[in-house]
Every structure is written in structure tokens, then in C-alpha cells.
Design a protein around this motif. Sequence first.
Motif, short mmCIF file in Angstrom:
data_model
loop_
_atom_site.label_atom_id
_atom_site.label_comp_id
_atom_site.label_asym_id
_atom_site.label_seq_id
_atom_site.Cartn_x
_atom_site.Cartn_y
_atom_site.Cartn_z
N GLU A 145 -2.83 3.99 -1.85
CA GLU A 145 -3.58 3.86 -0.59
C GLU A 145 -2.68 4.17 0.61
O GLU A 145 -3.06 4.90 1.53
CB GLU A 145 -4.06 2.42 -0.50
N LEU A 146 -1.47 3.62 0.56
CA LEU A 146 -0.52 3.85 1.66
C LEU A 146 -0.19 5.34 1.79
O LEU A 146 -0.24 5.91 2.88
CB LEU A 146 0.78 3.10 1.37
N LYS A 147 0.12 5.94 0.66
CA LYS A 147 0.53 7.35 0.69
C LYS A 147 -0.59 8.24 1.25
O LYS A 147 -0.32 9.20 1.96
CB LYS A 147 0.92 7.83 -0.71
N ALA A 148 -1.82 7.86 0.92
CA ALA A 148 -2.95 8.66 1.42
C ALA A 148 -3.00 8.61 2.95
O ALA A 148 -3.43 9.56 3.60
CB ALA A 148 -4.25 8.14 0.82
N SER A 149 -2.54 7.49 3.50
CA SER A 149 -2.61 7.36 4.97
C SER A 149 -1.36 7.90 5.67
O SER A 149 -1.32 8.00 6.89
CB SER A 149 -2.79 5.88 5.34
N TYR A 150 -0.33 8.23 4.90
CA TYR A 150 0.96 8.59 5.53
C TYR A 150 0.87 9.78 6.49
O TYR A 150 1.40 9.71 7.60
CB TYR A 150 2.01 8.87 4.45
N PRO A 151 0.27 10.90 6.09
CA PRO A 151 0.30 12.04 7.01
C PRO A 151 -0.25 11.70 8.39
O PRO A 151 0.35 12.05 9.41
CB PRO A 151 -0.56 13.10 6.29
N GLU A 152 -1.38 10.98 8.42
CA GLU A 152 -1.98 10.63 9.70
C GLU A 152 -1.12 9.61 10.45
O GLU A 152 -0.91 9.71 11.67
CB GLU A 152 -3.40 10.10 9.46
N LEU A 153 -0.57 8.63 9.71
CA LEU A 153 0.28 7.63 10.36
C LEU A 153 1.53 8.27 10.96
O LEU A 153 1.91 7.98 12.09
CB LEU A 153 0.71 6.56 9.34
N PHE A 154 2.13 9.15 10.23
CA PHE A 154 3.35 9.79 10.75
C PHE A 154 3.03 10.75 11.88
O PHE A 154 3.82 10.91 12.81
CB PHE A 154 4.11 10.49 9.62
#
Length: 550
Positions: free
Chosen positions: A242-251
Motif C-alpha cells: 500500500e505504501l509503495k503504491a503511494s510513493y510516487p505521488e508522496l515524493f
Amino acid sequence: MIEESAVDEETAVDIDSTEASSAYDVVIIGAGFNGLYQLYRLRAEGFRVRLLEAAPGPGGVWYSNSYPGARVDSHIPNYEFSMEEVWRDWNWSERFPGAEELRDYFAHVVEALDLGDDISYDTRVRGAVFDDDARRWTVTTDVGDVQCRFLVPCLGFASKAFTPDLEGLDTFAGARHHTAHWPSAGVDLSGKRVGVIGTGASGVQVVQEAAKVAEHLVVFQRTPVTALPMEQRSYDRDQHEELKASYPELFRKRNSPPGSFADMDRLDVSALAVSEQERNAVFEAAWRKGGFHFWAATFSDILLNEASNRTAYDFWRDKTRARISDPVTAEALAPTEPPYPFGTKRPSLEQDYYDVFEQDNVELADLRKHPITRITPTSVETQGGSHELDVLIMATGFDANTGGILAIDLHGLDGVPLSQRWADGVDTHLGMAVPGLPNLILLYGPQSPTAFCNGPTCAELQGEWVVELLVRMRERQLTRIEATEEAATAWTEHVEEVGAYTLFPLADSWYMGSNVPGKKRQMLNYPMSDGYLARLRTNAANDYQGFVLD
Ligand code: NA7
């Protein structure tokens, strides 16, 4: 042009046996976030780079601060690099990882980015001298000299520990350790009489662990910390995905203006502009999220306006006191009146800090009431009595922001040392360069946002300014950059002005340099990281105003 320069064979020492007779375009000092990022990016741009690190491995502060309970106060995924080749194969076990996991992470970074061959570990930099004719630094280490066109210290803000000058400290015959120099083999606290001096982040963390095993623990508190609930969480495999899926947008968000925590926003409203009920609802929501939300993501003026600040303090005080049964202990740990405006000393994150004072084996020594008078071979003596100890832990912090760079004997034009230039206080241009010390570029240094800017975020954003600068200088065949006196004076005044607009000057803290006796009191961290990053972009777009390039 930044060309390869021949080194005088007489002075070249074998820093790297394969390149003993070479000079570098850039020497970086320190293998924390900033140093590793610079190495990665500058090497990718084709520069010849060497990174020198005093410790036997990467990680910066996480290498030496290995005391029980040491962990970061910035939550994942803010506290990691945004490059996919680094995060793709790395899974954190906790939301606030501990020092050991962070050390493993840095080893992973070095491997994932293939940086190892360009790093010299166990290589402490002692000094550096600039030769203006050759436009080159000679860097002295305890294993030899190395030369470079540009010197980029990446020392973090906490590379020099601070130990107060307490009478008799050296006579203590038991085990004595500063949290920042914890023995790698560990220290057995089980069944021991342990004393901890200092209640900042390090003190809070080590107290929580020592309380579990010590026969008796004395916490020597001079100023109460306003510790906030960490809300630690473990991550399992589903959460990793779940975290990894959100990484691009978070970064993407983290690395766009204002460039800080990806998932924390301050409301654009004063704490005084809403009803008490609405205010408490905002505070409660931030409190439940844990970490720095309560400090950095409530109302716009918490750190600007004393009345607004007081509402946050009172909320914190009442929440905290509800956990402490003894009224004297409650008043010492969470006083009725704020000892300093909330958040102007960095809040620590706690898991059960306030609860341990309920335990029979834990005692609070309030140094405001009864200061330490001296240390004997077996005890800490205060005006209130004697505390017999087997182990004394100094959680007394750092000569922050300037201690690390001044520990290196740097000499600029005409041999003038940096320590002489800064004898009456720090001055820099943009926190990155000092007049009289050409080709020296500081990252995460004094007068840049540093402790207000999350480490890896700043390493990438401030770091890109340096990479672009050196690329542009190479394109234009320029080999020297120096900040002007006017620019350094103007920036120093500006940092003070912005600081005076906040409540930070009202506290004695390492943000202000005022935790170390004798150190000049001045704002050492630029409190507007968003405005700062915009300034860097403007500065580059305007051909590096305030610098002379030739
Ligand atoms: P800090 O936050 O600087 O804390 C140091 C503590 O040591 C603080 O409670 C000080 O009290 C105390 N101290 C310092 N000198 C003395 C003397 N002479 N007597 C008693 N107590 C003393 O350092 P940390 O290592 O905990 O954390 C530093 C940062 O690193 C942290 O914020 C994170 O960002 C990572 P004082 O408040 O000065 O009265």
C-alpha cells in the motif's frame, strides 16, 4: 573548467590506492543523506568525486547514536530517499525506524546506488587549506592528504556532541557514556543504578529503555521537554504494498514547493480565529495522528503568536498531566505555566515516557529546584541530595549546526581560519557559502533550513542546487565561486529578521545556539524552508546573485 589536475606527488597520500596520484573535482565529507546524495548525483554528472567518512560505515548520526531506543522523529516515507532504485527493494518494519534499521538502510543505499567504491571510511578529515592560485583545496585526513577543486562538507547538524562542564565529571568511576558516542558493543543497564542527564530527544528515548531494565533510574531534568505521542506502527507486507503504491505521488508532493513533509499541512488559519471547540478538534486530530503533526500541522500561527502558542501548550499540558498521578512529578514534567513557548525547543516523540515515572524504579530529579553541585566517583550530587550510580548517561545534546564544521581546521584566503571569521558569530550566503572560503559549499549547514527541513528532502532539493551550480560552472569553464561580503551580511540579517518574526528566540535551544555556554546566540536554522527553496531557484535563475564566479 573543472579539469583533472595533477597533484604534487610529494603531498599526495594514498586515500584510494587506485587513484593515489589524482585530484578530485569534488571531495564530500560525511556519508549521511546529503553526502550520499551528492556522491550519487555528481558522479552521475561525470565529476570525479571522493567521499570521506570518519565512521566505519555510512549513516552519519545513525552510526554513532546507537544508544538503546534511538530512533528517528520523522515518519516514513518522509525519512528516505525518493529515488525508486532505492525504495523499490526496501521495506521498513516501522513507521519511525530505529537506529539499527536506519544503519541497514544506509548500507542498502550505498549498494543500490553502487557508491561503495567512491567512499573512504575510517577517514576523519582534520583540516583543509585553500590555495587560491591553484584554486584547489588540500584536505588533511588522519590517513593522508587529498586535493580537490570543490569541498562539500555534509556534516549534518549534530556531528559534534556537547558535554557540559560539570564539576568532577571526569572523576566518575562508573560507566559514563554520551548518547552520541554509544559503544557499538552496547552497555548493560540491567540491574544497574542508572542516571540520565538531559531530557531532549535522546534523553527521552534512552529513559524509556533504561526504565525497563535498570534497578533504579534517576532522570536529571533541567528543562521539561514537550514530548508528543509518537504513534509508532509496525508495517506488514500488505502495508508495504500500500505504501509503495503511494510513493510516487508522496515524493512528487514532498519534492515540490514548499518541499517538506508530504503528508502534513498547516491550516491557513490562526488558532485564535476559531472557537475553542473547533480548536480542540484540530488539536485532537493532530494528536491522534502522532509524530510531529501536533507541532507542525495545526494552525498557521502556533510558532508566531504567543497567545496562539499558549492554546497548544495548554492542550499538551492537560493531555500529559492526565498520565501522571503524582502532582509534584506532574508539575515538574508538564508545568502549569509554559517553561518556553511550545515547540520552540524541538518536541521529542515518546512512546511511554510519561508512564515510566509511575514505576517504582524511576525517579525524577528536578534540577530547576535542586541543581547539580558536583559529580563524585560514585554519585551525582544535587542541592537536594546524593544519587549513587553505576552508570551515568549524558544525553546532553550537541554543539549543533556549527560544532561539526568548526571541528575541521579550515583555512581560506590568506590562511584565515573559519573559526576566526566566525569568532563573533556565523555569517553565510544562503547558509551555503562563506566569504573568504572559495569553493567551499556547505549542505544542511548553519543559516539554511537544516533542522526545520526533513533530512532527505533537503539533501535532494538543496543538493540539486549544488549539482546544477557545478554543472553550469563546468559548461562555462569557471573554476572558482566565492560569496560576497555584502551577500553574507544581507543573508545573516535576513535570517535574524525572519527568526525575530517567530517565537524561537524566546527559548534557549540549539536552534539558537544557546544550549552551549559561551556560544553566540543567533538563529542558526532558517525557519522558512519553503521560502528558502524558492530563493535557491531564483538565485540560480539570476546567475547566482551574491556569488562571484570566475
Ligand atoms: P537536546 O535536545 O539538546 O537535549 C539536551 C538535554 O541536555 C536538554 O534536556 C538539556 O537541558 C540537557 N542539558 C544540557 N546541559 C545540561 C546541564 N549542564 N545540566 C543538566 N542538563 C543539561 O539534545 P538531544 O540529543 O536530546 O537531541 C538533539 C536533537 O537530535 C533532537 O532534537 C533530534 O532532532 C535529534 P536544557 O533544555 O538545556 O535545560
